[in-house]
Design a protein around this motif. Structure first.
Motif, PDB file in Angstrom:
ATOM      1  N   GLN A  54      58.215   0.089 -28.902  1.00 57.02           N
ATOM      2  CA  GLN A  54      58.474  -0.516 -30.216  1.00 57.02           C
ATOM      3  C   GLN A  54      59.975  -0.546 -30.522  1.00 57.02           C
ATOM      4  OE1 GLN A  54      56.186  -1.938 -32.491  1.00 57.02           O
ATOM      5  NE2 GLN A  54      58.083  -2.633 -33.423  1.00 57.02           N
ATOM      6  N   GLU A  55      60.693   0.519 -30.190  1.00 56.07           N
ATOM      7  CA  GLU A  55      62.123   0.550 -30.513  1.00 56.07           C
ATOM      8  C   GLU A  55      62.910  -0.495 -29.729  1.00 56.07           C
ATOM      9  OE1 GLU A  55      61.296   4.140 -27.772  1.00 56.07           O
ATOM     10  OE2 GLU A  55      60.340   3.233 -29.502  1.00 56.07           O
ATOM     11  N   ILE A  56      62.451  -0.854 -28.541  1.00 49.23           N
ATOM     12  CA  ILE A  56      63.122  -1.917 -27.778  1.00 49.23           C
ATOM     13  C   ILE A  56      62.812  -3.272 -28.404  1.00 49.23           C
ATOM     14  CG2 ILE A  56      63.351  -3.052 -25.545  1.00 49.23           C
ATOM     15  CD1 ILE A  56      64.610  -0.255 -25.641  1.00 49.23           C
ATOM     16  N   TRP A  57      61.552  -3.479 -28.806  1.00 47.19           N
ATOM     17  CA  TRP A  57      61.209  -4.732 -29.499  1.00 47.19           C
ATOM     18  C   TRP A  57      62.041  -4.869 -30.773  1.00 47.19           C
ATOM     19  CZ3 TRP A  57      59.171  -8.507 -27.033  1.00 47.19           C
ATOM     20  CH2 TRP A  57      58.210  -8.305 -26.040  1.00 47.19           C
ATOM     21  N   ASP A  58      62.191  -3.771 -31.503  1.00 47.16           N
ATOM     22  CA  ASP A  58      62.989  -3.796 -32.741  1.00 47.16           C
ATOM     23  C   ASP A  58      64.450  -4.127 -32.435  1.00 47.16           C
ATOM     24  OD1 ASP A  58      60.690  -3.125 -34.140  1.00 47.16           O
ATOM     25  OD2 ASP A  58      61.234  -1.004 -34.352  1.00 47.16           O
ATOM     26  N   ALA A  59      64.987  -3.538 -31.369  1.00 47.01           N
ATOM     27  CA  ALA A  59      66.378  -3.811 -30.979  1.00 47.01           C
ATOM     28  C   ALA A  59      66.542  -5.268 -30.564  1.00 47.01           C
ATOM     29  CB  ALA A  59      66.806  -2.883 -29.851  1.00 47.01           C
ATOM     30  N   LEU A  60      65.572  -5.801 -29.823  1.00 50.78           N
ATOM     31  CA  LEU A  60      65.655  -7.202 -29.401  1.00 50.78           C
ATOM     32  C   LEU A  60      65.596  -8.138 -30.603  1.00 50.78           C
ATOM     33  CD1 LEU A  60      63.471  -7.144 -26.167  1.00 50.78           C
ATOM     34  CD2 LEU A  60      65.945  -7.520 -26.320  1.00 50.78           C
ATOM     35  N   ARG A  61      64.749  -7.825 -31.550  1.00 45.26           N
ATOM     36  CA  ARG A  61      64.678  -8.664 -32.753  1.00 45.26           C
ATOM     37  C   ARG A  61      65.999  -8.625 -33.505  1.00 45.26           C
ATOM     38  NH1 ARG A  61      60.016  -9.042 -37.441  1.00 45.26           N
ATOM     39  NH2 ARG A  61      60.943 -10.835 -38.466  1.00 45.26           N
ATOM     40  N   ALA A  62      66.558  -7.430 -33.669  1.00 42.88           N
ATOM     41  CA  ALA A  62      67.843  -7.300 -34.362  1.00 42.88           C
ATOM     42  C   ALA A  62      68.931  -8.064 -33.614  1.00 42.88           C
ATOM     43  CB  ALA A  62      68.218  -5.827 -34.495  1.00 42.88           C
ATOM     44  N   ALA A  63      68.918  -8.002 -32.299  1.00 44.32           N
ATOM     45  CA  ALA A  63      69.923  -8.700 -31.491  1.00 44.32           C
ATOM     46  C   ALA A  63      69.786 -10.215 -31.635  1.00 44.32           C
ATOM     47  CB  ALA A  63      69.804  -8.294 -30.024  1.00 44.32           C
ATOM     48  N   VAL A  64      68.557 -10.703 -31.606  1.00 43.77           N
ATOM     49  CA  VAL A  64      68.313 -12.141 -31.726  1.00 43.77           C
ATOM     50  C   VAL A  64      68.771 -12.661 -33.082  1.00 43.77           C
ATOM     51  CG1 VAL A  64      66.438 -13.832 -31.968  1.00 43.77           C
ATOM     52  CG2 VAL A  64      66.451 -12.277 -30.032  1.00 43.77           C
ATOM     53  N   GLU A  65      68.625 -11.864 -34.108  1.00 47.62           N
ATOM     54  CA  GLU A  65      68.961 -12.286 -35.470  1.00 47.62           C
ATOM     55  C   GLU A  65      70.424 -12.022 -35.834  1.00 47.62           C
ATOM     56  OE1 GLU A  65      65.962 -10.302 -37.795  1.00 47.62           O
ATOM     57  OE2 GLU A  65      64.398 -11.695 -37.140  1.00 47.62           O
ATOM     58  N   ALA A  66      71.186 -11.384 -34.934  1.00 44.26           N
ATOM     59  CA  ALA A  66      72.580 -11.027 -35.209  1.00 44.26           C
ATOM     60  C   ALA A  66      73.548 -12.024 -34.574  1.00 44.26           C
ATOM     61  CB  ALA A  66      72.861  -9.627 -34.667  1.00 44.26           C
ATOM     62  N   GLU A  67      74.816 -11.912 -34.982  1.00 45.59           N
ATOM     63  CA  GLU A  67      75.886 -12.677 -34.336  1.00 45.59           C
ATOM     64  C   GLU A  67      76.015 -12.189 -32.896  1.00 45.59           C
ATOM     65  OE1 GLU A  67      77.731 -15.176 -35.628  1.00 45.59           O
ATOM     66  OE2 GLU A  67      76.528 -15.057 -37.439  1.00 45.59           O
ATOM     67  N   LEU A  68      76.605 -13.003 -32.039  1.00 45.74           N
ATOM     68  CA  LEU A  68      76.691 -12.712 -30.618  1.00 45.74           C
ATOM     69  C   LEU A  68      77.339 -11.363 -30.292  1.00 45.74           C
ATOM     70  CD1 LEU A  68      75.557 -14.434 -28.357  1.00 45.74           C
ATOM     71  CD2 LEU A  68      77.816 -15.398 -28.019  1.00 45.74           C
ATOM     72  N   LYS A 102      61.648 -19.251 -26.122  1.00 46.47           N
ATOM     73  CA  LYS A 102      62.836 -19.959 -26.608  1.00 46.47           C
ATOM     74  C   LYS A 102      62.862 -20.089 -28.122  1.00 46.47           C
ATOM     75  CE  LYS A 102      63.523 -22.768 -22.508  1.00 46.47           C
ATOM     76  NZ  LYS A 102      63.554 -24.113 -21.964  1.00 46.47           N
ATOM     77  N   TYR A 103      61.689 -20.298 -28.718  1.00 51.20           N
ATOM     78  CA  TYR A 103      61.675 -20.510 -30.169  1.00 51.20           C
ATOM     79  C   TYR A 103      62.071 -19.256 -30.952  1.00 51.20           C
ATOM     80  CZ  TYR A 103      56.934 -18.441 -30.198  1.00 51.20           C
ATOM     81  OH  TYR A 103      55.850 -17.613 -30.062  1.00 51.20           O
ATOM     82  N   VAL A 104      62.100 -18.103 -30.294  1.00 50.22           N
ATOM     83  CA  VAL A 104      62.519 -16.873 -30.955  1.00 50.22           C
ATOM     84  C   VAL A 104      64.034 -16.696 -30.877  1.00 50.22           C
ATOM     85  CG1 VAL A 104      62.371 -14.352 -30.840  1.00 50.22           C
ATOM     86  CG2 VAL A 104      60.311 -15.716 -30.626  1.00 50.22           C
ATOM     87  N   VAL A 105      64.619 -17.111 -29.760  1.00 47.18           N
ATOM     88  CA  VAL A 105      66.054 -16.856 -29.552  1.00 47.18           C
ATOM     89  C   VAL A 105      66.966 -17.965 -30.065  1.00 47.18           C
ATOM     90  CG1 VAL A 105      65.679 -15.304 -27.606  1.00 47.18           C
ATOM     91  CG2 VAL A 105      66.016 -17.730 -27.176  1.00 47.18           C
ATOM     92  N   SER A 106      66.423 -19.168 -30.297  1.00 45.30           N
ATOM     93  CA  SER A 106      67.261 -20.263 -30.796  1.00 45.30           C
ATOM     94  C   SER A 106      66.404 -21.308 -31.497  1.00 45.30           C
ATOM     95  CB  SER A 106      68.035 -20.904 -29.641  1.00 45.30           C
ATOM     96  OG  SER A 106      67.156 -21.531 -28.741  1.00 45.30           O
ATOM     97  N   GLU A 107      67.082 -22.280 -32.054  1.00 46.62           N
ATOM     98  CA  GLU A 107      66.382 -23.342 -32.771  1.00 46.62           C
ATOM     99  C   GLU A 107      66.256 -24.580 -31.890  1.00 46.62           C
ATOM    100  OE1 GLU A 107      68.292 -23.950 -36.511  1.00 46.62           O
ATOM    101  OE2 GLU A 107      67.741 -21.950 -37.199  1.00 46.62           O
ATOM    102  N   PRO A 108      65.172 -25.329 -32.058  1.00 42.72           N
ATOM    103  CA  PRO A 108      65.006 -26.549 -31.265  1.00 42.72           C
ATOM    104  C   PRO A 108      65.923 -27.659 -31.765  1.00 42.72           C
ATOM    105  CG  PRO A 108      63.212 -26.343 -32.838  1.00 42.72           C
ATOM    106  CD  PRO A 108      64.038 -25.089 -32.942  1.00 42.72           C
TER     107      PRO A 108
END
Length: 117
Positions: A54-68, A102-108
């Motif tokens: 779960q903590e890795i999923w949470d980190a990935l979500r935070a990373a996807v939603e953050a600036e580069l 792809k739809y999670v990491v960027s916009e179409p």
């Protein structure tokens, strides 16, 4: 006699992949922001049930939603091993695989305005 300047190329900062902006992509049909957000929420709600921590999923979500730059710091501090620089395939330190659509990491490219906007 051996070479005194030999180095193992797998160690050091070069072994970690740097995160980059995902390539443009197109959804199968035009999609609204609301539909995209629903798809993302559904993914994040169900992703942990397919394995991994779960903590890795949470980190990935935070990373996807953050600036580069912040995303890179989040991934590095969580110990995430980046297979694809756009975060679509990652591993944790125990070897569990995390795949992000792809739809999670960027916009179409065919994102359309909501009628209610």
């Amino acid at each position: 006699m051996g070479c005194i300047s030999s180095r193992d190329k797998t160690t050091g900062a070069d072994s970690a992949k740097k995160i980059r902006k995902p390539k443009p992509w197109k959804h199968t049909e035009a999609i609204t922001r609301e539909q995209l957000n629903r798809m993302r929420e559904e993914f994040w709600d169900t992703a942990p049930h397919y394995g991994g921590r779960q903590e890795i999923w949470d980190a990935l979500r935070a990373a996807v939603e953050a600036e580069l730059s912040m995303a890179q710091a989040i991934v590095d501090s969580a110990g995430v091993i980046v297979q694809n620089p756009d975060l679509t395939v990652c591993y944790d330190e125990r070897g569990a695989k995390y795949e992000l659509p792809k739809y999670v990491v960027s916009e179409p490219t065919n994102l359309v305005r909501d009628n209610n906007s």
